[in-house]
Design an enzyme around this catalytic site. Sequence first.
Site, mmCIF file in Angstrom:
data_model
loop_
_atom_site.group_PDB
_atom_site.id
_atom_site.type_symbol
_atom_site.label_atom_id
_atom_site.label_comp_id
_atom_site.label_asym_id
_atom_site.label_seq_id
_atom_site.Cartn_x
_atom_site.Cartn_y
_atom_site.Cartn_z
ATOM 1 N N CYS A 91 0.885 -1.172 0.000
ATOM 2 C CA CYS A 91 0.000 0.000 0.000
ATOM 3 C C CYS A 91 0.917 1.214 0.000
ATOM 4 O O CYS A 91 1.876 1.246 -0.752
ATOM 5 C CB CYS A 91 -0.976 -0.038 1.179
ATOM 6 S SG CYS A 91 -0.190 -0.104 2.796
ATOM 7 N N ARG A 96 -2.313 -0.940 5.313
ATOM 8 C CA ARG A 96 -3.389 -1.643 4.602
ATOM 9 C C ARG A 96 -2.883 -2.963 4.031
ATOM 10 O O ARG A 96 -3.616 -3.957 3.987
ATOM 11 C CB ARG A 96 -3.965 -0.752 3.496
ATOM 12 C CG ARG A 96 -4.676 0.483 4.025
ATOM 13 C CD ARG A 96 -5.071 1.445 2.920
ATOM 14 N NE ARG A 96 -3.912 2.191 2.436
ATOM 15 C CZ ARG A 96 -3.931 3.063 1.447
ATOM 16 N NH1 ARG A 96 -5.053 3.300 0.781
ATOM 17 N NH2 ARG A 96 -2.838 3.713 1.087
#
Length: 134
Positions: A91, A96
């Site tokens: 990410c 994430r």
Amino acid sequence: TLVGRDEVDKAIKDPGSVLLDVRTEAEFRGERFWPSGATADTGRAGHIPGAINVPIDLTRDEAGVLKEIESLRSLYADAGASPQKHLITYCTISNRAGVAWFILKYLLGYQDVCVYQGSYVEWGKLPDTAVETN
């Protein structure tokens, strides 16, 4: 498992590997570098060559709860992230990507999943890395 830039470089050329970008579509297309849209301290917006985009937000329902296992399995399989591949999630700063790694490894049972530790904040700021936009 964490991997670095060298592993990502190898994965770009390896048909048995999948680079899984879990950022938003706007980040993936190169419309913004940071998720917030901040312009300070930016690098080259876009994505790692050959990466597929499955935004982490697609793993949750409207209430923010993770979707059912079969729905998650279909989400990743339909994008080309099969359990037979070597997957590297990334990410912007690995937050994430770590969630995607957990989903793939522990909820879906994928065996060969890693997180690119430097993620896009490293890749997009290095002067000698290729960047794609679309």
